[in-house]
Design a protein around this motif. Structure first.
Motif, PDB file in Angstrom:
ATOM      1  N   ARG A  94       0.836  -1.200   0.000  1.00 43.61           N
ATOM      2  CA  ARG A  94       0.000   0.000   0.000  1.00 43.61           C
ATOM      3  C   ARG A  94       0.876   1.257   0.000  1.00 43.61           C
ATOM      4  O   ARG A  94       0.597   2.229  -0.717  1.00 43.61           O
ATOM      5  CB  ARG A  94      -0.907  -0.029   1.232  1.00 43.61           C
ATOM      6  CG  ARG A  94      -1.817   1.156   1.330  1.00 43.61           C
ATOM      7  CD  ARG A  94      -2.707   1.023   2.534  1.00 43.61           C
ATOM      8  NE  ARG A  94      -3.544   2.209   2.680  1.00 43.61           N
ATOM      9  CZ  ARG A  94      -4.433   2.360   3.628  1.00 43.61           C
ATOM     10  NH1 ARG A  94      -4.628   1.413   4.517  1.00 43.61           N
ATOM     11  NH2 ARG A  94      -5.151   3.453   3.709  1.00 43.61           N
ATOM     12  N   THR A  95       1.932   1.269   0.807  1.00 40.54           N
ATOM     13  CA  THR A  95       2.848   2.402   0.841  1.00 40.54           C
ATOM     14  C   THR A  95       3.616   2.508  -0.476  1.00 40.54           C
ATOM     15  O   THR A  95       3.874   3.608  -0.959  1.00 40.54           O
ATOM     16  CB  THR A  95       3.825   2.258   2.014  1.00 40.54           C
ATOM     17  OG1 THR A  95       3.085   2.021   3.205  1.00 40.54           O
ATOM     18  CG2 THR A  95       4.658   3.499   2.193  1.00 40.54           C
ATOM     19  N   LYS A  97       2.511   1.682  -3.391  1.00 41.08           N
ATOM     20  CA  LYS A  97       1.577   2.260  -4.363  1.00 41.08           C
ATOM     21  C   LYS A  97       1.476   3.780  -4.186  1.00 41.08           C
ATOM     22  O   LYS A  97       1.427   4.529  -5.158  1.00 41.08           O
ATOM     23  CB  LYS A  97       0.210   1.612  -4.165  1.00 41.08           C
ATOM     24  CG  LYS A  97      -0.814   1.952  -5.205  1.00 41.08           C
ATOM     25  CD  LYS A  97      -2.082   1.148  -4.949  1.00 41.08           C
ATOM     26  CE  LYS A  97      -3.154   1.502  -5.948  1.00 41.08           C
ATOM     27  NZ  LYS A  97      -4.399   0.758  -5.709  1.00 41.08           N
ATOM     28  N   THR A  98       1.501   4.242  -2.933  1.00 37.13           N
ATOM     29  CA  THR A  98       1.458   5.681  -2.648  1.00 37.13           C
ATOM     30  C   THR A  98       2.734   6.364  -3.129  1.00 37.13           C
ATOM     31  O   THR A  98       2.690   7.472  -3.669  1.00 37.13           O
ATOM     32  CB  THR A  98       1.276   5.911  -1.140  1.00 37.13           C
ATOM     33  OG1 THR A  98       0.118   5.202  -0.700  1.00 37.13           O
ATOM     34  CG2 THR A  98       1.108   7.384  -0.833  1.00 37.13           C
ATOM     35  N   LYS A 100       4.642   5.358  -5.625  1.00 39.83           N
ATOM     36  CA  LYS A 100       4.604   5.417  -7.087  1.00 39.83           C
ATOM     37  C   LYS A 100       3.696   6.520  -7.587  1.00 39.83           C
ATOM     38  O   LYS A 100       3.943   7.127  -8.615  1.00 39.83           O
ATOM     39  CB  LYS A 100       4.145   4.066  -7.646  1.00 39.83           C
ATOM     40  CG  LYS A 100       5.197   3.000  -7.560  1.00 39.83           C
ATOM     41  CD  LYS A 100       4.718   1.713  -8.189  1.00 39.83           C
ATOM     42  CE  LYS A 100       5.807   0.651  -8.094  1.00 39.83           C
ATOM     43  NZ  LYS A 100       5.357  -0.631  -8.662  1.00 39.83           N
ATOM     44  N   LYS A 101       2.638   6.814  -6.829  1.00 41.32           N
ATOM     45  CA  LYS A 101       1.696   7.847  -7.224  1.00 41.32           C
ATOM     46  C   LYS A 101       2.197   9.251  -6.914  1.00 41.32           C
ATOM     47  O   LYS A 101       2.154  10.133  -7.754  1.00 41.32           O
ATOM     48  CB  LYS A 101       0.340   7.620  -6.540  1.00 41.32           C
ATOM     49  CG  LYS A 101      -0.723   8.633  -6.903  1.00 41.32           C
ATOM     50  CD  LYS A 101      -2.010   8.338  -6.186  1.00 41.32           C
ATOM     51  CE  LYS A 101      -3.061   9.377  -6.528  1.00 41.32           C
ATOM     52  NZ  LYS A 101      -4.308   9.143  -5.770  1.00 41.32           N
ATOM     53  N   ASN A 102       2.696   9.457  -5.674  1.00 43.59           N
ATOM     54  CA  ASN A 102       3.010  10.811  -5.210  1.00 43.59           C
ATOM     55  C   ASN A 102       4.514  11.104  -5.081  1.00 43.59           C
ATOM     56  O   ASN A 102       4.892  12.242  -4.907  1.00 43.59           O
ATOM     57  CB  ASN A 102       2.375  11.059  -3.840  1.00 43.59           C
ATOM     58  CG  ASN A 102       0.879  10.933  -3.882  1.00 43.59           C
ATOM     59  OD1 ASN A 102       0.239  11.210  -4.892  1.00 43.59           O
ATOM     60  ND2 ASN A 102       0.289  10.482  -2.795  1.00 43.59           N
ATOM     61  N   THR A 107       5.270  10.759   0.953  1.00 43.61           N
ATOM     62  CA  THR A 107       4.772   9.751   1.904  1.00 43.61           C
ATOM     63  C   THR A 107       5.287   9.979   3.289  1.00 43.61           C
ATOM     64  O   THR A 107       6.199  10.565   3.614  1.00 43.61           O
ATOM     65  CB  THR A 107       5.177   8.337   1.470  1.00 43.61           C
ATOM     66  OG1 THR A 107       6.575   8.303   1.241  1.00 43.61           O
ATOM     67  CG2 THR A 107       4.431   7.931   0.253  1.00 43.61           C
TER      68      THR A 107
END
Length: 107
Positions: A94-95, A97-98, A100-102, A107
């Motif tokens: 989950r982290t 994925k965050t 990769k997005k932001n 984070t």
């Protein structure tokens, strides 16, 4: 520099230093017996700090049995721009994925 960025920088630097140095302690009892002295780490994300979740399994007769929902942890090598090196960390998906997005700093 924001406090969160400073914390993340210190955390990644500490992880990089901790993974590069290994200081063996005194021999354990299991080493004297001849067993492997493998030390298990806590199942916890290095960045977000997420841990297992307690839940119940409910049967047909409505009997509640405690179970644990574990975190999906992966070892990943991430590029750390401030340190100008790769850092190998244990991170939840989950982290990841965050990140990769932001980006790593968000984070």
């Amino acid at each position: 520099m924001h406090l969160r960025d400073l914390f993340l920088t210190c955390l990644l630097l500490w992880i990089a230093l901790a993974s590069s140095f290994y200081l063996p302690g005194p021999p354990s009892i299991s080493a004297k017996i001849g067993r492997s002295s493998l030390v298990m780490r806590e199942r916890k994300c290095d960045i977000a700090g997420t841990r297992r979740n307690k839940a119940n399994t409910v049967s047909k007769s409505n009997v509640h049995t405690r179970k644990f929902q574990l975190v999906n942890l992966q070892y990943r090598k991430l590029w750390w721009p401030e340190g100008n090196c790769f850092v190998r960390i244990r991170i939840s998906t989950r982290t990841l994925k965050t990140i990769k997005k932001n980006g790593l700093h968000a984070t």
